[in-house]
Design an enzyme around this catalytic site. Structure first.
Site, PDB file in Angstrom:
ATOM      1  N   PHE A 136       0.918  -1.259   0.171  1.00 37.85           N
ATOM      2  CA  PHE A 136       0.099  -0.001  -0.133  1.00 37.85           C
ATOM      3  C   PHE A 136       0.843   1.316  -0.035  1.00 37.85           C
ATOM      4  O   PHE A 136       1.551   1.415   1.038  1.00 37.85           O
ATOM      5  CB  PHE A 136      -1.002  -0.199   1.279  1.00 37.85           C
ATOM      6  N   ASP A 221       9.590   2.898   1.414  1.00 38.84           N
ATOM      7  CA  ASP A 221       8.384   3.754   1.809  1.00 38.84           C
ATOM      8  C   ASP A 221       8.071   3.580   3.271  1.00 38.84           C
ATOM      9  O   ASP A 221       7.735   2.674   3.939  1.00 38.84           O
ATOM     10  CB  ASP A 221       7.108   2.900   1.184  1.00 38.84           C
ATOM     11  N   LYS A 250       3.123  11.489   6.822  1.00 43.06           N
ATOM     12  CA  LYS A 250       1.975  11.446   8.101  1.00 43.06           C
ATOM     13  C   LYS A 250       2.782  11.930   9.157  1.00 43.06           C
ATOM     14  O   LYS A 250       2.467  12.982   9.682  1.00 43.06           O
ATOM     15  CB  LYS A 250       1.923   9.740   8.263  1.00 43.06           C
TER      16      LYS A 250
END
Length: 399
Positions: A136, A221, A250
């Site tokens: 993801f 990532d 984030k």
């Protein structure tokens, strides 16, 4: 296929739990009925430092009075400082600022392809990027094109070519997929959306060695796993690996503004020249002020050590649930994937029952529950939340 027309004015691209938050502080969210709920999700790690952390709020408020945006048409006084401090924190040489995690992943993809053409000598438009099953990396059409999750992937094509999907955690599969046209291997060091999937200890070191051997970039990532979540500044730090590019997001914005970045070596990020990539809001003064405050919070390692210590507590209290409604538990730092016996309940049903008891968590992939509380959580709050999960499981098992 006929789809019911949704009511309300917000598109139904989410199916939230029946909680309407009104305000939050620290690890607690209060709903519109005045009920308090312990946040065990942290906005998918965007709230690593809790809601309303005073240092982050103060940095934002101060900068709001000064300047919020000039675009990258002009420099401002915080951008180079932010780049310097962030790269020092993660052991990189250069940074390119963006806003969201997906934007930063797209940036890394563009950089990797450009590097492949200009440095590695891959023929034009032939660059390939190896990705992992269960990944993801965001929601753009490029990114969902190489997802194997039907919910994320199906119905949004046609998709961009140039991505090769291999099993996650299998370095041999990566070795077989590498070719002279491989620009990069793009991986999550720990797969968050998939259910906190932790690869074998030798996986990332082998990927690093293979990429070095084949003159290929290793792109990590760390949008969800980075900045303290796993008990280290970066998840790759836990296995002593240095990627060529790291994607951050984030928690970098402290839950106040979207902030993301790609950090890496000068050789790789240096392939970008003026006009070839950009973002109006990327690296804006407000984002840099908050990002600097986030770096300050992580600089002495306090939150990393706290996540490691409390992660041991979390693992200790989750372990007895195995065989009592839970099939499998995976814990790294303050991050856990709990696989509930699908014969007992779905993850959604568990999360709904937890919400009724004042604990907010999120399900994924059917019967898995993700736990990622703010790093400021107290041990007593953490153990209380696991106790509530145990109670829910007991109620379901005993009817």
């Amino acid at each position: 296929m006929t789809t019911a027309i949704p009511t309300g004015r917000v598109a139904r691209n989410y199916n939230p739990l029946p909680i309407i938050a009104e305000h939050a502080n620290g690890v607690w969210i209060t709903d519109t009925d005045g009920r308090r709920h312990l946040d065990m999700l942290s906005a998918y790690s965007a709230m690593n430092f809790g809601h309303g952390h005073p240092a982050l709020v103060a940095a934002a408020q101060d900068q709001l009075q000064r300047m919020t945006l000039v675009s990258r048409a002009f420099d401002h006084n915080l951008l180079e400082l932010f780049a310097e401090r962030l790269t020092e924190l993660v052991g990189a040489e250069m940074m390119i600022p963006m806003n969201t995690g997906a934007e930063a992943v797209e940036t890394a993809i563009k950089v990797a392809r450009k590097w492949a053409y200009e440095v590695k000598g891959v023929p034009r438009d032939r660059a390939e990027i190896i990705v992992a099953a269960g990944n993801f990396h965001g929601r753009t059409t490029t990114i969902v094109g190489f997802s194997d999750d039907p919910g994320a992937h199906d119905g949004f094509g046609p998709y961009a070519p140039g991505f090769i999907l291999v099993p996650y955690g299998d370095a041999d599969a990566i070795e077989r997929a590498l070719s002279d046209n491989t620009a990069a291997v793009l991986l999550e060091p720990i797969q968050g959306e998939a259910g906190v999937i932790i690869p074998p200890d030798d996986y990332l070191p082998r990927v690093r060695a293979l990429c070095t051997e084949r003159n290929t970039l290793f792109v990590a990532d760390e949008v969800q796993s980075g900045l303290g979540r796993t008990g280290a500044t970066l998840a790759v730090d836990r296995v002593g690996v240095t990627p060529d590019l790291v994607v951050l997001g984030k928690a970098l914005g402290g839950g106040i503004v979207p902030v993301s970045a790609v950090v890496g070596s000068r050789e790789v990020l240096g392939v970008l020249r003026p006009g070839q990539h950009g973002s109006t809001f990327g690296g804006n003064p407000l984002a840099c002020a908050v990002g600097l405050a986030v770096v300050d919070l992580l600089a002495d390692g306090h939150f990393q050590r706290r996540a490691e210590r409390l992660g041991s507590v979390l693992a200790e209290h989750l372990a007895p649930l195995r065989g009592h409604g839970v099939d499998q538990v995976r814990v790294v730092g303050l991050w856990a994937g709990v696989d509930v016996d699908p014969a007992l309940a779905t993850g959604r049903e568990i999360c709904e029952r937890l919400a009724e008891r004042g604990v907010l968590a999120k399900d994924t992939h059917g019967s898995t529950i993700r736990l990622s509380p703010p790093l400021v959580i107290e041990e007593s709050e953490l153990t209380w939340a696991v106790g509530e999960l145990a109670t829910v499981l007991t109620e379901l098992r005993t009817g």
